[in-house]
Write a protein that holds these residues in place. Sequence first.
Motif, PDB file in Angstrom:
ATOM      1  N   LEU A  58       0.852  -1.194   0.000  1.00 30.82           N
ATOM      2  CA  LEU A  58       0.000   0.000   0.000  1.00 30.82           C
ATOM      3  C   LEU A  58       0.885   1.240   0.000  1.00 30.82           C
ATOM      4  CD1 LEU A  58      -2.639  -1.101   2.672  1.00 30.82           C
ATOM      5  CD2 LEU A  58      -2.597  -1.575   0.204  1.00 30.82           C
ATOM      6  N   ALA A  84      -0.200   4.430  -1.848  1.00 32.78           N
ATOM      7  CA  ALA A  84      -0.873   5.480  -2.621  1.00 32.78           C
ATOM      8  C   ALA A  84      -1.104   6.757  -1.827  1.00 32.78           C
ATOM      9  CB  ALA A  84      -2.202   4.951  -3.147  1.00 32.78           C
ATOM     10  N   GLY A  85      -0.882   6.660  -0.511  1.00 34.20           N
ATOM     11  CA  GLY A  85      -1.201   7.801   0.362  1.00 34.20           C
ATOM     12  C   GLY A  85      -0.326   9.012   0.072  1.00 34.20           C
ATOM     13  N   GLN A  88      -4.542   3.695  -7.604  1.00 35.21           N
ATOM     14  CA  GLN A  88      -5.703   3.978  -6.733  1.00 35.21           C
ATOM     15  C   GLN A  88      -5.958   5.483  -6.793  1.00 35.21           C
ATOM     16  OE1 GLN A  88      -5.157   4.065  -2.553  1.00 35.21           O
ATOM     17  NE2 GLN A  88      -7.310   3.672  -2.069  1.00 35.21           N
ATOM     18  N   GLN A  93      -8.001   8.158  -3.430  1.00 34.03           N
ATOM     19  CA  GLN A  93      -7.689   7.233  -2.343  1.00 34.03           C
ATOM     20  C   GLN A  93      -8.802   7.243  -1.300  1.00 34.03           C
ATOM     21  OE1 GLN A  93      -5.210   9.753  -3.107  1.00 34.03           O
ATOM     22  NE2 GLN A  93      -4.304   8.391  -4.616  1.00 34.03           N
ATOM     23  N   GLY A 131      -8.898   5.041   1.291  1.00 35.64           N
ATOM     24  CA  GLY A 131      -8.489   4.327   2.498  1.00 35.64           C
ATOM     25  C   GLY A 131      -7.760   3.017   2.198  1.00 35.64           C
ATOM     26  N   THR A 132      -7.206   2.442   3.260  1.00 39.20           N
ATOM     27  CA  THR A 132      -6.361   1.245   3.099  1.00 39.20           C
ATOM     28  C   THR A 132      -7.147   0.028   2.592  1.00 39.20           C
ATOM     29  OG1 THR A 132      -6.651   0.890   5.479  1.00 39.20           O
ATOM     30  CG2 THR A 132      -4.586   1.879   4.790  1.00 39.20           C
ATOM     31  N   ALA A 171      -7.586   0.625  -1.056  1.00 36.73           N
ATOM     32  CA  ALA A 171      -6.291   0.396  -1.712  1.00 36.73           C
ATOM     33  C   ALA A 171      -6.024  -1.104  -1.901  1.00 36.73           C
ATOM     34  CB  ALA A 171      -5.170   1.022  -0.888  1.00 36.73           C
ATOM     35  N   ASP A 189       5.279   2.548   3.797  1.00 34.58           N
ATOM     36  CA  ASP A 189       5.964   3.470   4.709  1.00 34.58           C
ATOM     37  C   ASP A 189       6.568   2.768   5.932  1.00 34.58           C
ATOM     38  OD1 ASP A 189       3.618   2.974   6.084  1.00 34.58           O
ATOM     39  OD2 ASP A 189       3.092   5.080   6.414  1.00 34.58           O
ATOM     40  N   TYR A 226      -2.016   4.806  16.496  1.00 31.58           N
ATOM     41  CA  TYR A 226      -2.114   3.476  15.888  1.00 31.58           C
ATOM     42  C   TYR A 226      -3.479   2.833  16.122  1.00 31.58           C
ATOM     43  CZ  TYR A 226       3.010   3.361  15.315  1.00 31.58           C
ATOM     44  OH  TYR A 226       4.297   3.602  14.939  1.00 31.58           O
ATOM     45  N   GLY A 227      -3.812   1.864  15.267  1.00 32.16           N
ATOM     46  CA  GLY A 227      -4.980   1.033  15.494  1.00 32.16           C
ATOM     47  C   GLY A 227      -4.680   0.092  16.657  1.00 32.16           C
ATOM     48  N   GLU A 257      -9.359   1.872  15.272  1.00 30.27           N
ATOM     49  CA  GLU A 257      -8.434   2.960  14.947  1.00 30.27           C
ATOM     50  C   GLU A 257      -8.402   3.984  16.079  1.00 30.27           C
ATOM     51  OE1 GLU A 257      -6.293   3.405  12.001  1.00 30.27           O
ATOM     52  OE2 GLU A 257      -6.699   1.325  12.482  1.00 30.27           O
ATOM     53  N   ASN A 285      -1.701  -2.290  15.827  1.00 27.47           N
ATOM     54  CA  ASN A 285      -1.756  -2.900  14.501  1.00 27.47           C
ATOM     55  C   ASN A 285      -0.602  -2.358  13.673  1.00 27.47           C
ATOM     56  OD1 ASN A 285      -2.575  -3.895  11.976  1.00 27.47           O
ATOM     57  ND2 ASN A 285      -3.835  -2.066  11.598  1.00 27.47           N
ATOM     58  N   ALA A 312      -0.400  -2.908  10.532  1.00 27.26           N
ATOM     59  CA  ALA A 312      -0.967  -2.813   9.176  1.00 27.26           C
ATOM     60  C   ALA A 312      -0.315  -3.826   8.227  1.00 27.26           C
ATOM     61  CB  ALA A 312      -0.894  -1.397   8.627  1.00 27.26           C
TER      62      ALA A 312
HETATM   63  C1  UD1 Z   1      -2.483   2.355   9.464  1.00 22.35           C
HETATM   64  C2  UD1 Z   1      -3.530   1.453  10.122  1.00 22.35           C
HETATM   65  C3  UD1 Z   1      -3.339   1.468  11.638  1.00 22.35           C
HETATM   66  C4  UD1 Z   1      -1.935   1.034  11.952  1.00 22.35           C
HETATM   67  C5  UD1 Z   1      -0.899   1.905  11.212  1.00 22.35           C
HETATM   68  C6  UD1 Z   1       0.488   1.320  11.383  1.00 22.35           C
HETATM   69  C7  UD1 Z   1      -5.516   1.485   8.720  1.00 22.35           C
HETATM   70  C8  UD1 Z   1      -6.890   2.025   8.558  1.00 22.35           C
HETATM   71  N1  UD1 Z   1      -4.850   1.916   9.802  1.00 22.35           N
HETATM   72  O1  UD1 Z   1      -2.717   3.678   9.911  1.00 22.35           O
HETATM   73  O2  UD1 Z   1      -4.262   0.591  12.255  1.00 22.35           O
HETATM   74  O3  UD1 Z   1      -1.729   1.102  13.345  1.00 22.35           O
HETATM   75  O4  UD1 Z   1      -1.187   1.907   9.802  1.00 22.35           O
HETATM   76  O5  UD1 Z   1       1.453   2.166  10.861  1.00 22.35           O
HETATM   77  O6  UD1 Z   1      -5.110   0.670   7.936  1.00 22.35           O
HETATM   78  N2  UD1 Z   1      -2.709   4.073   1.677  1.00 22.35           N
HETATM   79  C9  UD1 Z   1      -3.115   3.855   0.379  1.00 22.35           C
HETATM   80  N3  UD1 Z   1      -4.337   4.303  -0.001  1.00 22.35           N
HETATM   81  C10 UD1 Z   1      -5.181   4.936   0.838  1.00 22.35           C
HETATM   82  C11 UD1 Z   1      -4.755   5.152   2.168  1.00 22.35           C
HETATM   83  C12 UD1 Z   1      -3.501   4.711   2.563  1.00 22.35           C
HETATM   84  O7  UD1 Z   1      -2.392   3.275  -0.414  1.00 22.35           O
HETATM   85  O8  UD1 Z   1      -6.290   5.288   0.396  1.00 22.35           O
HETATM   86  C13 UD1 Z   1      -1.384   3.592   2.085  1.00 22.35           C
HETATM   87  C14 UD1 Z   1      -0.457   4.682   2.558  1.00 22.35           C
HETATM   88  O9  UD1 Z   1       0.302   5.192   1.480  1.00 22.35           O
HETATM   89  C15 UD1 Z   1       0.406   3.981   3.583  1.00 22.35           C
HETATM   90  C16 UD1 Z   1      -0.481   2.869   4.104  1.00 22.35           C
HETATM   91  O10 UD1 Z   1      -1.538   2.719   3.173  1.00 22.35           O
HETATM   92  O11 UD1 Z   1       1.554   3.408   2.991  1.00 22.35           O
HETATM   93  C17 UD1 Z   1      -1.028   3.172   5.489  1.00 22.35           C
HETATM   94  O12 UD1 Z   1      -1.777   4.364   5.402  1.00 22.35           O
HETATM   95  P1  UD1 Z   1      -1.619   5.502   6.495  1.00 22.35           P
HETATM   96  O13 UD1 Z   1      -2.512   6.625   6.128  1.00 22.35           O
HETATM   97  O14 UD1 Z   1      -0.196   5.795   6.741  1.00 22.35           O
HETATM   98  O15 UD1 Z   1      -2.272   4.722   7.725  1.00 22.35           O
HETATM   99  P2  UD1 Z   1      -2.034   5.000   9.251  1.00 22.35           P
HETATM  100  O16 UD1 Z   1      -2.828   6.161   9.666  1.00 22.35           O
HETATM  101  O17 UD1 Z   1      -0.583   5.025   9.532  1.00 22.35           O
END
Ligand code: UD1
Length: 490
Positions: free
Chosen positions: A33, A35-36, A103, A106, A108-109, A112, A132, A166-167, A182, A201, A203
């Motif tokens: 993942l 795309a953020g 994506q 975006q 959300g995860t 994605a 990340d 964090y989650g 979350e 979590n 992730a």
């Molecule tokens: C996420 C987790 C959280 C966990 C944390 C650990 C979710 C909802 N939450 O939170 O429980 O404790 O990671 O670091 O999963 N991304 C996409 N597309 C999207 C949104 C995000 O590709 O639409 C990617 C981001 O680029 C990133 C990853 O997903 O690499 C995680 O997204 P991020 O927004 O950093 O999630 P956290 O808030 O850190």
Amino acid sequence: MIVARRMTAFATPLRLDRESRIFMSSTLSVIILAAGKGTRMKSRLPKVLQPLAGRPLLAHVIAGAAALKPAQIVTVIGHGADDVRAAFADVAAKNPALSFALQMPQHGTGHATAVGLENVTDSSVVLIVTGDAPLVKTETLAKLVALVNDKTFALLTCNVADPTGYGRIVRNAAGDVVKIVEHKDALQAGDHATLAIHEMNTAIMAAPTAWLRGALKRLTPNNAQGELLLTDVIAMATVDGLRIATEQPTSETEIAGVNDKVQLAALECAFQHEQAVSLMQNGVTLADPHRIDVRGTLSCGSDVSIDVNCVFEGAVTLGDNVSIGANCVIKNATIAANAVIHPMCHIDGATVGEGALIGPFARLRPGSALAAEVHIGNFVEVKNSTLGKGSKANHLAYLGDAALGERVNIGAGTITANYDGANKHKTTIEDDVHIGSNCVLVAPLTIAAGGTVGGGSTLTKSTEPGALTVARTKAVSIANWKRPKKVAKP
Ligand code: UD1
Ligand code: CA
């Protein structure tokens, strides 16, 4: 088949129960993942392209995933997609398993992951990692994947001192994971019991692909972020009768996600320290393990010693007994046994022979190949040149596009004038030549074996073997010369 066989390559053998073993005989795919936006980086460079130890965050993640030899690695990109694609064009060309899924926008995860899954064609287990969290170990991922079967979902969790943001992993009285909440949702609900949980979590998770495909379709954006959250599939899994198996990383560094420059610097620091410790464990003497940076791979023989503030980039190999002085930057270089690199040297794309002495303040540029016992002293620059055994340029010289034989001596201030403003030309200096100080050797030319060139000469033509060549105006001396006297100002 593929996964199970390759796993035997890991140092710690993985204990798989019979059911897992059968399930593992099927294929693995990885979704990254990435795309953020990475808003908190406050940078034009997409977050996953920010460098850690000289390589983009995503490069670390891809390498870690690729080591599992999955059938497919789908990287979900969105923000800065073109830049990310361009940065990994070479990697993708070399690894046919790697592909990108767009994506946009975006949501959300969970969204994605669904976008990534659309590109997964060949998989019974899917591993999800984030772009990340660059330092997760392949062994940890392998352990997680090994837990999955059609009735088991695997989740990497970690107990951290400060779980803010964090989650949280919510377990029932029996200790089984039932859901992830979350941070923002717990906060909004004023759920202090959940906020007090320290198990977070990461992730990073692995699931039976077919089940996950269906579950993602059922996600809704009913949460504080208004997004489709991957974390919500955990509660669905328990309702569907899947067991949530958890695995822990060996250290917090492994799962540390990078969201801003402060976290990036902290992770860089932690990673550099890990590398320093590993070098010392392999017998390398480091003057200060907190003052070395390895941005690539550094391979060392026995009894290597490295003084403070050295930076190693790309692939660097140091032979037995090599000594590196303080403040050296060494990139893509091979330095043979017993060579001494004095302080303040810059070496890039060069090979240094056995017992050579380099610096202080020397610069070896790409294409420099120095044989054994060569001496390169202060303020000497060598570019695309070969120096034979025992040749020396000890002070203030430039050797560019030159081929030196053995036992050549280059005087202080001598240069090869290799560039005529349009093209580069070659200088050949054969064995046992002695060039005096302050000479300009205008290429192309050859100084034949055993020749001597008088100091201050500018040569534009080749010389004969054994000849003394001097090309400078004769000194004129006027006896009893009277210097002008200073006239007093009125
Ligand atoms: C996420 C987790 C959280 C966990 C944390 C650990 C979710 C909802 N939450 O939170 O429980 O404790 O990671 O670091 O999963 N991304 C996409 N597309 C999207 C949104 C995000 O590709 O639409 C990617 C981001 O680029 C990133 C990853 O997903 O690499 C995680 O997204 P991020 O927004 O950093 O999630 P956290 O808030 O850190
Ligand atoms: Ca994150």
